[in-house]
Design an enzyme around this catalytic site. Structure first.
Site, short mmCIF file in Angstrom:
data_model
loop_
_atom_site.label_atom_id
_atom_site.label_comp_id
_atom_site.label_asym_id
_atom_site.label_seq_id
_atom_site.Cartn_x
_atom_site.Cartn_y
_atom_site.Cartn_z
N HIS A 166 0.85 -1.19 0.00
CA HIS A 166 0.00 0.00 0.00
C HIS A 166 0.89 1.24 0.00
O HIS A 166 1.69 1.44 0.91
CB HIS A 166 -0.90 -0.01 1.24
CG HIS A 166 -1.82 1.17 1.31
ND1 HIS A 166 -2.88 1.34 0.45
CD2 HIS A 166 -1.83 2.24 2.14
CE1 HIS A 166 -3.51 2.47 0.75
NE2 HIS A 166 -2.89 3.03 1.76
N GLY A 174 3.02 4.79 4.39
CA GLY A 174 2.48 5.45 5.57
C GLY A 174 1.06 4.97 5.81
O GLY A 174 0.44 4.39 4.91
N ARG A 175 0.55 5.22 7.01
CA ARG A 175 -0.78 4.73 7.33
C ARG A 175 -1.83 5.38 6.43
O ARG A 175 -1.62 6.46 5.89
CB ARG A 175 -1.10 4.98 8.80
CG ARG A 175 -1.18 6.44 9.18
CD ARG A 175 -1.67 6.62 10.61
NE ARG A 175 -1.65 8.02 11.00
CZ ARG A 175 -2.58 8.91 10.66
NH1 ARG A 175 -3.59 8.56 9.88
NH2 ARG A 175 -2.48 10.17 11.06
N SER A 176 -2.96 4.72 6.31
CA SER A 176 -4.06 5.23 5.49
C SER A 176 -4.51 6.59 6.02
O SER A 176 -4.70 6.78 7.22
CB SER A 176 -5.22 4.23 5.51
OG SER A 176 -6.29 4.70 4.71
N GLY A 177 -4.68 7.53 5.11
CA GLY A 177 -5.17 8.85 5.47
C GLY A 177 -4.12 9.84 5.90
O GLY A 177 -4.43 10.99 6.24
N ILE A 178 -2.85 9.45 5.87
CA ILE A 178 -1.80 10.36 6.33
C ILE A 178 -1.46 11.43 5.30
O ILE A 178 -0.86 12.45 5.62
CB ILE A 178 -0.54 9.56 6.72
CG1 ILE A 178 0.36 10.41 7.63
CG2 ILE A 178 0.24 9.11 5.47
CD1 ILE A 178 1.46 9.65 8.31
N GLY A 179 -1.86 11.20 4.04
CA GLY A 179 -1.65 12.23 3.02
C GLY A 179 -0.66 11.86 1.93
O GLY A 179 -0.08 12.74 1.29
N LYS A 180 -0.50 10.56 1.70
CA LYS A 180 0.44 10.12 0.65
C LYS A 180 0.01 10.62 -0.72
O LYS A 180 0.82 11.14 -1.49
CB LYS A 180 0.52 8.58 0.64
CG LYS A 180 1.08 7.97 1.91
CD LYS A 180 1.21 6.47 1.79
CE LYS A 180 -0.12 5.76 1.62
NZ LYS A 180 -1.01 5.90 2.78
N SER A 181 -1.28 10.46 -1.03
CA SER A 181 -1.76 10.85 -2.36
C SER A 181 -1.69 12.36 -2.55
O SER A 181 -1.36 12.84 -3.64
CB SER A 181 -3.20 10.34 -2.57
OG SER A 181 -3.24 8.93 -2.54
N ASP A 221 -2.05 3.67 -4.35
CA ASP A 221 -2.76 2.70 -3.51
C ASP A 221 -2.12 1.32 -3.51
O ASP A 221 -1.29 1.04 -2.67
CB ASP A 221 -4.24 2.62 -3.91
CG ASP A 221 -5.05 1.86 -2.88
OD1 ASP A 221 -4.64 1.86 -1.70
OD2 ASP A 221 -6.07 1.25 -3.24
N GLU A 224 -6.70 8.45 -5.80
CA GLU A 224 -7.79 8.89 -4.94
C GLU A 224 -7.32 10.05 -4.06
O GLU A 224 -6.32 9.93 -3.35
CB GLU A 224 -8.28 7.75 -4.04
CG GLU A 224 -9.40 8.17 -3.11
CD GLU A 224 -9.77 7.11 -2.09
OE1 GLU A 224 -10.66 7.40 -1.26
OE2 GLU A 224 -9.16 6.03 -2.10
N ARG A 264 18.55 13.25 13.04
CA ARG A 264 18.89 14.66 13.22
C ARG A 264 20.07 15.07 12.36
O ARG A 264 20.13 16.19 11.85
CB ARG A 264 19.22 14.94 14.70
CG ARG A 264 18.06 14.69 15.65
CD ARG A 264 16.91 15.64 15.37
NE ARG A 264 17.27 17.02 15.56
CZ ARG A 264 17.18 17.67 16.71
NH1 ARG A 264 16.75 17.05 17.79
NH2 ARG A 264 17.51 18.95 16.79
#
Length: 312
Positions: A139, A154-161, A178, A202, A245
Site C-alpha cells: 500500500h 504510511g498509514r491510510s489517510g496520512i496524506g500520501k496521495s 494505492d 484517490e 537529526r
C-alpha cells in the site's frame, strides 16, 4: 508454477516480432524465464527439454554457415527435437530457409525480429523475466522524482496521495497509487500500478482522478525501478520513533530480499512534505555520488573548533 504462452509474447511485441512458422503451436508454454543460447543443444551435447525461448543470432548463424547442408539439418534436428516453446531469430540470422525446412516436422513457433541480441535482452527478455518474477503488493504511492523511483508509504489517510499530487504538479512522474505491485529482477526492485488502478489516484474530498487525463501522458510512467522508500509518519502521534537529526548514514529497509534506502519523514500542518521528499531524493543522490552533507557539517564544526583553539 508461473507460465507464459508464446502467443502472449507475440501479442506483447507484435510491432517488432513476426511469427513466420509454427502457427498452430502458439499455445506452447514458456516455463523458464530468460532467452536461451542453444549452441550446446545444437551440437547434441544436451538432451533435456528446453523450457525457455531459444535465440538464434549472429553466433549461431555463423556456426551453421560453416557446415554442409546435411550437417546443418542434423544440427537443427538436435535443437528442434528438444521442443523449445519458441525460437527467436535476430536480425543477424539472415537466412532461415534450412531451419524452416527442418521445422516442418516439429512446428515449433519461429519468430523473426529486426532486433539484435542485445536489444532483445533489453526488451523481450526483460518482459519474460517480469512475468516470472516474484510479485509483492504494498500500500503506497509510486513516483519518479528527479529520475529516482520513490515509494511513498504510511498509514491510510496520512496524506500520501496529496503529497504525490504536489510532486506531480512539480512535473515529477506518476506510476501508481494505492496498490503497488513490486517485483524483483536480479538485485533490483521495480514497481507498477495494478492493472485496474493504472493512471488513477484517490484524493480525499475530491474522489478518483485520472492523472493521465488531468496532467497529460508525459507525466505518467508504466513502471520504474524503486531506489528509495519514504515512510510518512504523523509527528503528533509518534512517541516511539527517533527521527534522524544529522543523517550521517542512509537507513535501509528490506523488501523482497533487497535493501532499499529508507527515510522516515514526520509530517504536520505547515510542513511542505513534497519539498522535503525532493530534498530526500537529492540527499540520496549526493550520498551515492560520495558527498554527505552531515559529514561535511561535522568536519566544518571540527575545523571551526580547532581554529578557535589555535587562536586561544
Amino acid at each position: 508454477m508461473k507460465k507464459l504462452l508464446v502467443k502472449e509474447l507475440i501479442e506483447q511485441f507484435q510491432d517488432c516480432v513476426n511469427l513466420i512458422d509454427g502457427h498452430t503451436n502458439t499455445s506452447n508454454v514458456i516455463r523458464v524465464p530468460g532467452l536461451k543460447r542453444v549452441v550446446f543443444e545444437m551440437l547434441g551435447l544436451f538432451s533435456s527439454q528446453i523450457g525457455s525461448v531459444a535465440i538464434l543470432g549472429k553466433r549461431e548463424f555463423g556456426f551453421l554457415s560453416q557446415k554442409t547442408l546435411v550437417e546443418q539439418q542434423q544440427i537443427l534436428h538436435n535443437l528442434l527435437k528438444l521442443n523449445p516453446p519458441a525460437i527467436i531469430l535476430t536480425k543477424s540470422f539472415t537466412d532461415p530457409t534450412v531451419l524452416l525446412q527442418v521445422n516442418q516436422t516439429y512446428q515449433v513457433p519461429i519468430l523473426k525480429t529486426d532486433f539484435f541480441s542485445t536489444e532483445l535482452s533489453f526488451t523481450v527478455e526483460t518482459y519474460i523475466n517480469e512475468q516470472f518474477a516474484t510479485v509483492a503488493q504494498i500500500h503506497g504511492v509510486l513516483l519518479e522524482v528527479f529520475g529516482v523511483g520513490v515509494l511513498l508509504t504510511g498509514r491510510s489517510g496520512i496524506g500520501k496521495s496529496e503529497c504525490a499530487l504536489d510532486l506531480i504538479n512539480k512535473n515529477h512522474l506518476f506510476v501508481g497509487d494505492d496498490a503497488i505491485e513490486i517485483y524483483r529482477l536480479g538485485n533490483r526492485l521495480f514497481g507498477r500500478a495494478q492493472e485496474v488502478a493504472k493512471k488513477f489516484m484517490e484524493i480525499r474530498g475530491l474522489g478518483i482522478i485520472n492523472v493521465e487525463r488531468f496532467y497529460g501522458l508525459q507525466i505518467t510512467k508504466q513502471r520504474t525501478e524503486i531506489q528509495l522508500m519514504v515512510n510518512l509518519l504523523s509527528l503528533e502521534k509518534q512517541t516511539t520513533v527517533t527521527f534522524e537529526r544529522l543523517g550521517t548514514e542512509l537507513k535501509k529497509q528490506r523488501l523482497l530480499g533487497v535493501d532499499l534506502s529508507f527515510y522516515e519523514i514526520p509530517i504536520s500542518p505547515g510542513r511542505k512534505t513534497s519539498e522535503i521528499i525532493e530534498s530526500a531524493v537529492i540527499d540520496f543522490k549526493l550520498k551515492h555520488s560520495g558527498y554527505n552533507s552531515a559529514l561535511d557539517f561535522i568536519e566544518n564544526q571540527k575545523a571551526i573548533l580547532k581554529r578557535k583553539k589555535d587562536e586561544s
